[in-house]
Scaffold this active site. Sequence first.
Site, PDB file in Angstrom:
ATOM      1  N   HIS A 323       0.812  -1.224   0.000  1.00 21.80           N
ATOM      2  CA  HIS A 323       0.000   0.000   0.000  1.00 21.80           C
ATOM      3  C   HIS A 323       0.844   1.274   0.000  1.00 21.80           C
ATOM      4  O   HIS A 323       0.323   2.365  -0.244  1.00 21.80           O
ATOM      5  CB  HIS A 323      -0.976   0.008   1.192  1.00 21.80           C
ATOM      6  CG  HIS A 323      -0.314   0.050   2.532  1.00 21.80           C
ATOM      7  ND1 HIS A 323      -0.302  -1.025   3.381  1.00 21.80           N
ATOM      8  CD2 HIS A 323       0.354   1.044   3.181  1.00 21.80           C
ATOM      9  CE1 HIS A 323       0.333  -0.702   4.497  1.00 21.80           C
ATOM     10  NE2 HIS A 323       0.746   0.545   4.397  1.00 21.80           N
ATOM     11  N   ASN A 324       2.128   1.149   0.266  1.00 26.83           N
ATOM     12  CA  ASN A 324       3.017   2.321   0.282  1.00 26.83           C
ATOM     13  C   ASN A 324       3.566   2.687  -1.089  1.00 26.83           C
ATOM     14  O   ASN A 324       4.270   3.697  -1.211  1.00 26.83           O
ATOM     15  CB  ASN A 324       4.212   2.070   1.215  1.00 26.83           C
ATOM     16  CG  ASN A 324       3.826   2.090   2.682  1.00 26.83           C
ATOM     17  OD1 ASN A 324       2.897   2.785   3.079  1.00 26.83           O
ATOM     18  ND2 ASN A 324       4.536   1.315   3.492  1.00 26.83           N
TER      19      ASN A 324
END
Length: 423
Positions: A323-324
Amino acid sequence: MAATNPSNSNMISIANRILADTKRFIELAGGLPERTFALGSIDFEGTGEYVYVRNSLVANLDDLRYLAIGPKRSMLSFLRTQQGAIALQIAFTFDFFRIIPAKGEIHIADLAQKAGIDEDRACRMLRLLATYRIFVETKPRHFGHTPSSIVFHQDENIRMTGEYYTSELYEAFASAATCIKASPNTSDAKHCPFYTRHGMTFWEYYAQNPELSGRFAKAMAGWIELDGQFDIRRKYPWAKFQGTILDVGGGSGHVSMDLATEFPNLNFIVEDVPHMIAEGQHQLTTQPTRKWLEPRIQFLQHDFFQLQPVRDVAAVFLRWITHNWTDAQVISIFSSIVPTLESSAPGTPLLINDLVVPEPGEVPMHVERAVRNADIFMFTCLGAKQRSVAEFTELLKRADKRYNVVNVSMDANMGIIEACLEH
């Protein structure tokens, strides 16, 4: 239970479902005292059917409210939440949550004096927040805590979550449209609202502001307390493995240490950047509860965008990594793992543990809203995103056509996506 069915919007029918859900909700609480608006009211999360019924109840309440106030007033109410966010920002900035005592009340004059602002604006902010059940006006110009506000008084990590959300992050939110206007077709760490507002990437900002970095770490711990912890030990059958788990981007190794404690048949290699490796080694060698795991935990400095040097493992573990990063970067991460899987036994899985975005209409609206809020959070901070199973599958195939998703284990919105290479 899926999202609202437009054809099932009779208000009486919805009200009857609310009554039935409320009765079952209370039954499933197992004799616990019913929640009230009073300080000390119990906050119980529950599992299984309790969560299902709670979601049904909240979804029906949302539907009935929308039908009761109508579309225009519903939209107006949504727009007005910005004023509530401003009042909340003031409350955190001027430390209202700690100034108001845990028990009893405080006169607005005393609060304003301690906060260092005028009585009028302090009182107006508190009165607005009280309409959200954040603080309560016990008698004219005297304020106390509610079950919602007291958690910020009592728990430092949760208070840091509020401070973080209403300071540098809130400022970044306000720069979203400016960011997209400047880079309408690009989204990454240098083309995101956080960079637009603060003039540096998310990672650079906290590297240059160590005091805020410490607050951010506590804020993330507080976020887990507020949102509920995904117990990785219970949500996947780790006992089926024998050998070594490669924990890619595993930070200080606390999750690998927890798993090693629970599953004596497993060893772990934890990869990350130097300062995280150093922190993990320090914990492993100095903490009595961890030291006995030392023979089974190995630390390795590695950039997960580069080809993996590790060979022959039982599984590769990516926890809260994807998700980063942007799609292109996630493809690079997945590609870098291929040599490890090729050198391991057929069927060796890549385990991707992250939030999984539901397809539209798959879950109740308030549940989907929470996940999509997390998605916009990642866009704001890093120009990154949360992903659905279909999106994960596509990125895996783009990394290597031999990747196949063989299983998805879900708990609420957190999941473990299991992918293997065709040998």
